[in-house]
Structures are given as structure tokens and as C-alpha cells.
Scaffold this motif. Structure first.
Motif, PDB file in Angstrom:
ATOM      1  N   ASP A  50       0.739  -1.304   0.037  1.00  0.00           N
ATOM      2  CA  ASP A  50       0.203  -0.044  -0.135  1.00  0.00           C
ATOM      3  C   ASP A  50       1.002   1.347   0.133  1.00  0.00           C
ATOM      4  N   LYS A  51       2.155   1.278   0.466  1.00  0.00           N
ATOM      5  CA  LYS A  51       2.956   2.185   0.502  1.00  0.00           C
ATOM      6  C   LYS A  51       3.285   2.628  -1.043  1.00  0.00           C
ATOM      7  N   LEU A  52       3.593   1.502  -1.849  1.00  0.00           N
ATOM      8  CA  LEU A  52       3.613   1.571  -3.215  1.00  0.00           C
ATOM      9  C   LEU A  52       2.567   2.268  -3.975  1.00  0.00           C
ATOM     10  N   LEU A  53       1.360   2.017  -3.470  1.00  0.00           N
ATOM     11  CA  LEU A  53       0.397   2.512  -4.087  1.00  0.00           C
ATOM     12  C   LEU A  53      -0.063   3.963  -4.008  1.00  0.00           C
ATOM     13  N   LYS A  54       0.313   4.315  -2.634  1.00  0.00           N
ATOM     14  CA  LYS A  54       0.319   5.636  -2.196  1.00  0.00           C
ATOM     15  C   LYS A  54       1.153   6.448  -3.197  1.00  0.00           C
ATOM     16  N   LEU A  55       2.317   6.118  -3.370  1.00  0.00           N
ATOM     17  CA  LEU A  55       3.334   6.526  -4.044  1.00  0.00           C
ATOM     18  C   LEU A  55       3.001   6.926  -5.457  1.00  0.00           C
ATOM     19  N   ILE A  56       2.524   5.753  -5.926  1.00  0.00           N
ATOM     20  CA  ILE A  56       1.756   5.967  -7.371  1.00  0.00           C
ATOM     21  C   ILE A  56       0.893   6.834  -7.549  1.00  0.00           C
ATOM     22  N   VAL A  85      -5.033  -3.811  -7.695  1.00  0.00           N
ATOM     23  CA  VAL A  85      -5.742  -2.602  -7.494  1.00  0.00           C
ATOM     24  C   VAL A  85      -5.343  -1.580  -8.492  1.00  0.00           C
ATOM     25  N   VAL A  86      -4.300  -1.587  -8.801  1.00  0.00           N
ATOM     26  CA  VAL A  86      -3.782  -0.553  -9.871  1.00  0.00           C
ATOM     27  C   VAL A  86      -4.743  -0.916 -11.180  1.00  0.00           C
ATOM     28  N   GLY A  87      -4.985  -2.196 -11.508  1.00  0.00           N
ATOM     29  CA  GLY A  87      -5.906  -2.007 -12.601  1.00  0.00           C
ATOM     30  C   GLY A  87      -7.330  -1.778 -12.655  1.00  0.00           C
ATOM     31  N   ARG A  88      -7.790  -1.653 -11.682  1.00  0.00           N
ATOM     32  CA  ARG A  88      -9.058  -1.160 -11.316  1.00  0.00           C
ATOM     33  C   ARG A  88      -9.036   0.556 -11.455  1.00  0.00           C
ATOM     34  N   ARG A  89      -7.856   1.004 -10.958  1.00  0.00           N
ATOM     35  CA  ARG A  89      -7.539   2.424 -10.926  1.00  0.00           C
ATOM     36  C   ARG A  89      -7.353   3.227 -12.420  1.00  0.00           C
ATOM     37  N   GLN A  90      -6.554   2.338 -12.982  1.00  0.00           N
ATOM     38  CA  GLN A  90      -6.163   3.051 -14.517  1.00  0.00           C
ATOM     39  C   GLN A  90      -7.191   2.050 -15.613  1.00  0.00           C
ATOM     40  N   SER A  91      -7.995   1.223 -15.345  1.00  0.00           N
ATOM     41  CA  SER A  91      -8.472   0.438 -16.241  1.00  0.00           C
ATOM     42  C   SER A  91      -7.815  -0.622 -17.195  1.00  0.00           C
ATOM     43  N   VAL A  92      -6.529  -0.469 -17.003  1.00  0.00           N
ATOM     44  CA  VAL A  92      -5.717  -1.500 -17.823  1.00  0.00           C
ATOM     45  C   VAL A  92      -4.840  -1.949 -16.686  1.00  0.00           C
ATOM     46  N   ALA A  93      -4.807  -3.191 -16.489  1.00  0.00           N
ATOM     47  CA  ALA A  93      -3.870  -3.810 -15.706  1.00  0.00           C
ATOM     48  C   ALA A  93      -2.528  -3.933 -16.072  1.00  0.00           C
ATOM     49  N   PRO A  94      -1.467  -3.669 -15.282  1.00  0.00           N
ATOM     50  CA  PRO A  94       0.267  -3.783 -15.666  1.00  0.00           C
ATOM     51  C   PRO A  94       0.251  -5.293 -15.612  1.00  0.00           C
ATOM     52  N   ALA A  95       1.226  -5.635 -16.651  1.00  0.00           N
ATOM     53  CA  ALA A  95       1.433  -7.152 -16.766  1.00  0.00           C
ATOM     54  C   ALA A  95       2.667  -7.368 -15.792  1.00  0.00           C
ATOM     55  N   VAL A  96       2.481  -8.652 -15.109  1.00  0.00           N
ATOM     56  CA  VAL A  96       3.551  -9.103 -14.305  1.00  0.00           C
ATOM     57  C   VAL A  96       4.585  -9.979 -14.854  1.00  0.00           C
ATOM     58  N   CYS A  97       5.696  -9.515 -14.908  1.00  0.00           N
ATOM     59  CA  CYS A  97       6.574 -10.186 -15.960  1.00  0.00           C
ATOM     60  C   CYS A  97       7.890 -10.873 -15.207  1.00  0.00           C
ATOM     61  N   ILE A  98       8.423 -11.742 -15.888  1.00  0.00           N
ATOM     62  CA  ILE A  98       9.682 -12.479 -15.129  1.00  0.00           C
ATOM     63  C   ILE A  98      10.329 -12.782 -16.142  1.00  0.00           C
ATOM     64  N   GLY A  99      11.601 -13.323 -16.101  1.00  0.00           N
ATOM     65  CA  GLY A  99      12.405 -14.008 -17.150  1.00  0.00           C
ATOM     66  C   GLY A  99      11.955 -15.322 -17.358  1.00  0.00           C
ATOM     67  N   HIS A 100      12.099 -15.651 -18.830  1.00  0.00           N
ATOM     68  CA  HIS A 100      11.648 -17.021 -19.296  1.00  0.00           C
ATOM     69  C   HIS A 100      12.088 -18.308 -18.685  1.00  0.00           C
ATOM     70  N   ARG A 101      13.110 -18.283 -17.951  1.00  0.00           N
ATOM     71  CA  ARG A 101      13.467 -19.401 -17.419  1.00  0.00           C
ATOM     72  C   ARG A 101      12.802 -19.509 -15.902  1.00  0.00           C
ATOM     73  N   ILE A 102      11.779 -18.930 -15.604  1.00  0.00           N
ATOM     74  CA  ILE A 102      11.260 -19.179 -14.633  1.00  0.00           C
ATOM     75  C   ILE A 102      10.497 -20.678 -14.796  1.00  0.00           C
ATOM     76  N   VAL A 103      10.171 -21.026 -16.000  1.00  0.00           N
ATOM     77  CA  VAL A 103       9.782 -22.334 -16.113  1.00  0.00           C
ATOM     78  C   VAL A 103      10.399 -23.246 -15.602  1.00  0.00           C
ATOM     79  N   GLN A 104      11.784 -23.376 -15.650  1.00  0.00           N
ATOM     80  CA  GLN A 104      12.912 -24.342 -15.118  1.00  0.00           C
ATOM     81  C   GLN A 104      12.471 -24.475 -13.698  1.00  0.00           C
ATOM     82  N   VAL A 105      12.466 -23.243 -12.824  1.00  0.00           N
ATOM     83  CA  VAL A 105      12.067 -23.329 -11.545  1.00  0.00           C
ATOM     84  C   VAL A 105      10.687 -23.825 -10.784  1.00  0.00           C
TER      85      VAL A 105
END
Length: 302
Positions: A50-56, A85-105
Motif C-alpha cells: 500500500d505504500k507503493l500504491l500511495k506513491l503511485i 488494485v492498479v488495474g481497477r484505478r487505471q482501467s488497464v492492468a499492468p503485466a506481471v513479468c519475469i525471465g523466461h527461465r522461471i519455467v525451469q524453477v
């Protein structure tokens, strides 16, 4: 153009969270956000997120991405809560991203913890390729593979700033452990050489700070003494494990001996169970992961 960078320290897990924004278009990304969790009580909390959300909100940023550097073993990710939360505020949700080798993990730990494959399919919105470029307003985010701590680990270069996750720590802390599945002290050394070959004025923003005793107060960590970044030049000269004069053999021998005596991270099981699911919590308690109280706004697996 260099970005605006907000560094928020979470002292319980010693984690640095970042919001990085284009100053002209106010487009932003969040990097490595923390979902608060008390292992003993089983209580999930959203105070750090929520601290991040307030800053945004205060800065009127529009968030395009939530970036993870790797599948963290020491804190739960707040990515899905923030996305909701951000998606509701700005109507388009940000994408959650990570490196493709997460599949191995995911494959490794789903076997260890008996997590159904259906809960891991499309766990992340976007799997990033090595050297991929993401557009952030008038800025660019360059994805680099930084393995060693974990095999999936990536970093993000934005302007002359590198968000390194756990691939290198501040000079008086040194380096991260390499004994997780797929980790390698040899590979981490090679990653450090890549980082230290960057221009000396580049800033390396770390994923954690665990201040040594000279940065503690009588009552514990002094948050004001937690440091989010040092320059490449400082790291070359001062990193106590990986400075420029350290040989590969010297580092690998020391790191492997050190890792053999380390305890399992306190939040390893809850963190991995959540983070390989893309930041979603399981529906209820699982082996090694007690869940008794969760805010309604926190996302769980379907």
C-alpha cells in the motif's frame, strides 16, 4: 533521459522495492514488490504494497509493468495484489513479468512441493527473453540474464541504472548465496564480471540490503542507513566478495564453503509456493505455509 527512481525499503525481509518512472509521460514500472507475511501467525498483510500504491497515486503514475527479478525465496511477491488494485484505478492492468527461465524453477519446485501444474500454467503474464526491450514511456527497459543466485534471475537496465535483484549486493554485504536448485557460484562470479564491465558511473540497485553492524543501531536495523545503490566503480573497488581483484577460484571456493553452513531461509516455503504461482496465494494452508488471515483484496489461485 534518466528515470525517476523511488526506493522503498522493507526492513523485515531487508528487501528493496522500486518504482521507476518516465518523468515526461509519468509511465512507471514496479520492481520486486513485497507482500507482508508473518510465519508464526499465518497473517498476510498489505502495508508495504500500500505504500507503493500511495506513491503511485500521489505522483499520478500510470503503471505498465510489474517486474520480478527472480522467484524470491525470502519474501512473498505483492505483484498480483498490486496488479488488481492498479488495474481497477487505471482501467488497464499492468503485466506481471519475469525471465523466461522461471519455467525451469517452476518445474523443480512444483515437484518438491506437489503443486499442480494447472496452477503454474500462464502464472505470469509475460515471460521475458534475454536482451528484450520494454517500452516505458520515452524510456527503454533492457532485460539481461544475471544467473548464479538462481538460474532464472534477470536484471533490468533503465538509462544508466541497473536493477540487479540478488545478483550483487552492496560492497559491505557482498554476494548472495548460490545453493538453491540451479544456483552456481561460478555462474554468479561470471555475472558479477558482466555487471562490473558496465560504465563506472552506472548505478547498481540491489534487491536487498542487510546492513552490517556498523550500520545498526542499539535496537536493530536503522532504515535510514539502508542503501539502495552503489556505482559500478564503487563495486569494482570495494565489494568484499566480488571486487575487480577477486579471482574466480577465490570467490567460488569461499562462496561454496559459506553456503554449506547457511540455514534455510525462514520464508523459503511460503515464498516459493507463492512466487512460482506468479504472486498468487494458495486457497488455504499448505505444508510449511500457514495461512489464517488474508485481506479480501489479495489474489489466490482459482
Amino acid at each position: 533521459m534518466n528515470p525517476i527512481i523511488h526506493s522503498l525499503y522493507e526492513p523485515v525481509t531487508g528487501t528493496w522495492q522500486y518504482i521507476v518512472a518516465d518523468p515526461s509521460k509519468r509511465e512507471a514500472t514496479i520492481i520486486d514488490p513485497v507482500l507482508d507475511y508473518d510465519k508464526e501467525s499465518g497473517v498476510i498483510d498489505i502495508r508495504s504494497a500500500d505504500k507503493l500504491l500511495k506513491l503511485i497515486e500521489d505522483n499520478k503514475y500510470r503503471v505498465s509493468y510489474i517486474l520480478e527479478t527472480h522467484a524470491h525465496a525470502d519474501h512473498l511477491s505483492a505483484s498480483r495484489y498490486l496488479q488488481s488494485v492498479v488495474g481497477r484505478r487505471q482501467s488497464v492492468a499492468p503485466a506481471v513479468c519475469i525471465g523466461h527461465r522461471i519455467v525451469q524453477v517452476q518445474q523443480t519446485f512444483s515437484t518438491i512441493y506437489s503443486i499442480p501444474q494447472a496452477e503454474l500454467e500462464k502464472a505470469f503474464d509475460r515471460l521475458l527473453q534475454d536482451e528484450e526491450e520494454l517500452v516505458l514511456g520515452s524510456l527503454s527497459i533492457h532485460v539481461i540474464h544475471l544467473p548464479g543466485h538462481t538460474p532464472d534471475h534477470v536484471g533490468y537496465i533503465i538509462g544508466s541504472n541497473v536493477f540487479t535483484g540478488d545478483s550483487i549486493f552492496n560492497p559491505d554485504v557482498g554476494s548472495a548465496r548460490c545453493d538453491f536448485p540451479g544456483g552456481s557460484a561460478t555462474t554468479l562470479y561470471q555475472t558479477s564480471r558482466r555487471l562490473l564491465s558496465l560504465p563506472e558511473h552506472y548505478r547498481l540497485y540491489t534487491g536487498h540490503d542487510y546492513p552490517p553492524s556498523d550500520r545498526y543501531t542499539d535496537v536493530g536495523i536503522d532504515e535510514s542507513r539502508a542503501v539502495p545503490f552503489t556505482t559500478v566503480k564503487q563495486q569494482r573497488l570495494e565489494n568484499k566478495h566480488l571486487k575487480a581483484s577477486t579471482s574466480e577460484e577465490e570467490f567460488v571456493t569461499w562462496r561454496n564453503e559459506r553456503d554449506s553452513g547457511l540455514q534455510t531461509p525462514k520464508l523459503l516455503i511460503p515464498s516459493i509456493r507463492t512466487n512460482i504461482r506468479g504472486g498468487r496465494l494458495p486457497r488455504s494452508s499448505e505444508d510449511g505455509f500457514k495461512i489464517l488471515k488474508v485481506p479480501e483484496s489479495v489474489i489466490r489461485v482459482s
